[in-house]
Motif scaffolding. Structure first.
Motif, PDB file in Angstrom:
ATOM      1  N   ASP A 192      40.856   1.612   5.331  1.00 19.26           N
ATOM      2  CA  ASP A 192      40.802   3.036   5.695  1.00 19.26           C
ATOM      3  C   ASP A 192      41.858   3.815   4.923  1.00 19.26           C
ATOM      4  O   ASP A 192      41.578   4.889   4.384  1.00 19.26           O
ATOM      5  N   HIS A 193      43.071   3.283   4.875  1.00 22.98           N
ATOM      6  CA  HIS A 193      44.147   3.965   4.145  1.00 22.98           C
ATOM      7  C   HIS A 193      43.757   4.146   2.680  1.00 22.98           C
ATOM      8  O   HIS A 193      43.941   5.230   2.120  1.00 22.98           O
ATOM      9  N   ARG A 194      43.231   3.115   2.077  1.00 20.39           N
ATOM     10  CA  ARG A 194      42.815   3.214   0.672  1.00 20.39           C
ATOM     11  C   ARG A 194      41.688   4.219   0.499  1.00 20.39           C
ATOM     12  O   ARG A 194      41.666   4.985  -0.473  1.00 20.39           O
ATOM     13  N   ALA A 195      40.731   4.217   1.423  1.00 20.85           N
ATOM     14  CA  ALA A 195      39.600   5.145   1.328  1.00 20.85           C
ATOM     15  C   ALA A 195      40.063   6.593   1.497  1.00 20.85           C
ATOM     16  O   ALA A 195      39.583   7.488   0.800  1.00 20.85           O
ATOM     17  N   ILE A 196      41.007   6.818   2.405  1.00 20.92           N
ATOM     18  CA  ILE A 196      41.547   8.169   2.595  1.00 20.92           C
ATOM     19  C   ILE A 196      42.296   8.601   1.335  1.00 20.92           C
ATOM     20  O   ILE A 196      42.099   9.714   0.835  1.00 20.92           O
TER      21      ILE A 196
ATOM     22  N   ASP B  77      37.548   8.593  15.215  1.00 22.07           N
ATOM     23  CA  ASP B  77      37.140   8.532  13.811  1.00 22.07           C
ATOM     24  C   ASP B  77      37.658   9.730  13.034  1.00 22.07           C
ATOM     25  O   ASP B  77      36.994  10.263  12.151  1.00 22.07           O
ATOM     26  N   GLN B  78      38.874  10.152  13.355  1.00 20.35           N
ATOM     27  CA  GLN B  78      39.498  11.286  12.688  1.00 20.35           C
ATOM     28  C   GLN B  78      40.928  10.911  12.326  1.00 20.35           C
ATOM     29  O   GLN B  78      41.595  10.203  13.079  1.00 20.35           O
TER      30      GLN B  78
ATOM     31  N   ARG C 196      29.606  17.753  -6.693  1.00 15.70           N
ATOM     32  CA  ARG C 196      30.058  16.514  -6.050  1.00 15.70           C
ATOM     33  C   ARG C 196      30.941  16.767  -4.833  1.00 15.70           C
ATOM     34  O   ARG C 196      31.526  15.833  -4.279  1.00 15.70           O
ATOM     35  N   LEU C 197      31.060  18.012  -4.382  1.00 20.83           N
ATOM     36  CA  LEU C 197      31.953  18.323  -3.261  1.00 20.83           C
ATOM     37  C   LEU C 197      31.624  17.524  -2.003  1.00 20.83           C
ATOM     38  O   LEU C 197      32.509  17.227  -1.205  1.00 20.83           O
ATOM     39  N   GLU C 198      30.358  17.154  -1.834  1.00 22.40           N
ATOM     40  CA  GLU C 198      29.955  16.385  -0.657  1.00 22.40           C
ATOM     41  C   GLU C 198      30.580  14.993  -0.648  1.00 22.40           C
ATOM     42  O   GLU C 198      30.610  14.335   0.383  1.00 22.40           O
ATOM     43  N   GLU C 199      31.116  14.544  -1.781  1.00 23.27           N
ATOM     44  CA  GLU C 199      31.798  13.253  -1.835  1.00 23.27           C
ATOM     45  C   GLU C 199      33.174  13.305  -1.185  1.00 23.27           C
ATOM     46  O   GLU C 199      33.735  12.272  -0.825  1.00 23.27           O
ATOM     47  N   ILE C 200      33.721  14.509  -1.037  1.00 27.21           N
ATOM     48  CA  ILE C 200      35.070  14.638  -0.487  1.00 27.21           C
ATOM     49  C   ILE C 200      35.145  15.478   0.785  1.00 27.21           C
ATOM     50  O   ILE C 200      36.092  15.332   1.547  1.00 27.21           O
ATOM     51  N   PHE C 201      34.158  16.352   1.003  1.00 28.77           N
ATOM     52  CA  PHE C 201      34.175  17.236   2.171  1.00 28.77           C
ATOM     53  C   PHE C 201      32.996  16.952   3.094  1.00 28.77           C
ATOM     54  O   PHE C 201      31.910  16.594   2.633  1.00 28.77           O
TER      55      PHE C 201
ATOM     56  N   ARG D 277      37.453  12.992   8.559  1.00 26.51           N
ATOM     57  CA  ARG D 277      36.571  12.404   9.563  1.00 26.51           C
ATOM     58  C   ARG D 277      35.786  11.272   8.928  1.00 26.51           C
ATOM     59  O   ARG D 277      35.327  11.385   7.792  1.00 26.51           O
ATOM     60  N   LEU D 278      35.654  10.187   9.672  1.00 27.16           N
ATOM     61  CA  LEU D 278      34.861   9.050   9.219  1.00 27.16           C
ATOM     62  C   LEU D 278      33.416   9.304   9.605  1.00 27.16           C
ATOM     63  O   LEU D 278      33.085   9.413  10.779  1.00 27.16           O
ATOM     64  N   GLU D 279      32.562   9.457   8.589  1.00 25.35           N
ATOM     65  CA  GLU D 279      31.140   9.704   8.808  1.00 25.35           C
ATOM     66  C   GLU D 279      30.337   8.738   7.971  1.00 25.35           C
ATOM     67  O   GLU D 279      30.531   8.674   6.751  1.00 25.35           O
ATOM     68  N   ASN D 280      29.460   8.004   8.608  1.00 20.35           N
ATOM     69  CA  ASN D 280      28.604   7.048   7.892  1.00 20.35           C
ATOM     70  C   ASN D 280      29.411   6.110   7.005  1.00 20.35           C
ATOM     71  O   ASN D 280      29.029   5.822   5.871  1.00 20.35           O
ATOM     72  N   GLY D 281      30.565   5.688   7.502  1.00 20.79           N
ATOM     73  CA  GLY D 281      31.387   4.724   6.775  1.00 20.79           C
ATOM     74  C   GLY D 281      32.263   5.302   5.683  1.00 20.79           C
ATOM     75  O   GLY D 281      32.943   4.549   4.983  1.00 20.79           O
ATOM     76  N   SER D 282      32.296   6.624   5.503  1.00 20.57           N
ATOM     77  CA  SER D 282      33.103   7.255   4.458  1.00 20.57           C
ATOM     78  C   SER D 282      34.035   8.299   5.051  1.00 20.57           C
ATOM     79  O   SER D 282      33.640   9.062   5.924  1.00 20.57           O
ATOM     80  N   TRP D 283      35.259   8.346   4.558  1.00 18.75           N
ATOM     81  CA  TRP D 283      36.222   9.358   4.979  1.00 18.75           C
ATOM     82  C   TRP D 283      36.008  10.624   4.162  1.00 18.75           C
ATOM     83  O   TRP D 283      35.976  10.579   2.935  1.00 18.75           O
ATOM     84  N   ARG D 284      35.853  11.758   4.857  1.00 22.07           N
ATOM     85  CA  ARG D 284      35.648  13.057   4.219  1.00 22.07           C
ATOM     86  C   ARG D 284      36.612  14.074   4.850  1.00 22.07           C
ATOM     87  O   ARG D 284      36.930  14.000   6.038  1.00 22.07           O
TER      88      ARG D 284
END
Length: 144
Positions: free
Chosen positions: A9-13, A86-87, A31-36, A113-120
Motif C-alpha cells: 500500500d505504501h509503495r502504491a500510494i 480504505d482511505q 491519464r488523470l483517472e490513473e491518479i484521481f 482512497r482504495l478503489e478496485n485495488g488501486s490507490w487514487r
C-alpha cells in the motif's frame, strides 16, 4: 472493514503521488483517472488557481492555465499521516519549476482512497511555502 496499510500500500500510494507529476509534466491529461478518483477535488486556491471538482474539471483547469502551468513537478518527503478503512492521508513536499526558470515550494495534502485495488487521490490541497521555517523566524524576531 479496516484495511491495514501494507508495504505494498505504501509503495502504491508513493507511486500514485509521484505519477501525478509525470502525467502533468508530459501533458497526458487523458491519464488523470490513473491518479484521481472520478469526483476528486483539486484545491489550488492557495496559489490563486481555484478549486476543481472531478477529473474533467481538473483537465479543463490545466488546459485553461496553459503556459501558467509548471514545466516540472518534483515530489519528495512523502509521509502517510493517517488511514482509516480504505482511505489514507499523506503529506509531501513539492518543487515546481516554471518556464521562466523560477522555482516554488509547495506542500501537498492528499486524501487517497482504495478503489478496485488501486490507490487514487480523492482530494488534493496545494499550499505554497512562502516563508522559511513556516514563519517561525518572524515570531522570534518580534521577541528580540
Amino acid at each position: 472493514m479496516l484495511h491495514e496499510l501494507t508495504t505494498e500500500d505504501h509503495r502504491a500510494i508513493d507511486r500514485t503521488l509521484a505519477l501525478a507529476g509525470h502525467i502533468f509534466d508530459l501533458g497526458e491529461l487523458d491519464r488523470l483517472e490513473e491518479i484521481f478518483t472520478p469526483e476528486a477535488v483539486y484545491d489550488l486556491s492557495d496559489v490563486g488557481a481555484g478549486t476543481f471538482e472531478g477529473t474533467a474539471a481538473i483537465r479543463n483547469g490545466a488546459l485553461a492555465l496553459g503556459a501558467g502551468n509548471p514545466i516540472a513537478h518534483r515530489l519528495t518527503n512523502i509521509v502517510i499521516t493517517g488511514h482509516e478503512d480504505d482511505q489514507a492521508t499523506a503529506q509531501s513536499k513539492g518543487l515546481i519549476i516554471m518556464a521562466d526558470g523560477s522555482v516554488g515550494s509547495v506542500t501537498h495534502r492528499d486524501t487517497l482512497r482504495l478503489e478496485n485495488g488501486s490507490w487514487r487521490i480523492s482530494r488534493r490541497v496545494i499550499l505554497a511555502q512562502r516563508t522559511p521555517l513556516g514563519g517561525l523566524h518572524l515570531t522570534h524576531a518580534a521577541e528580540r
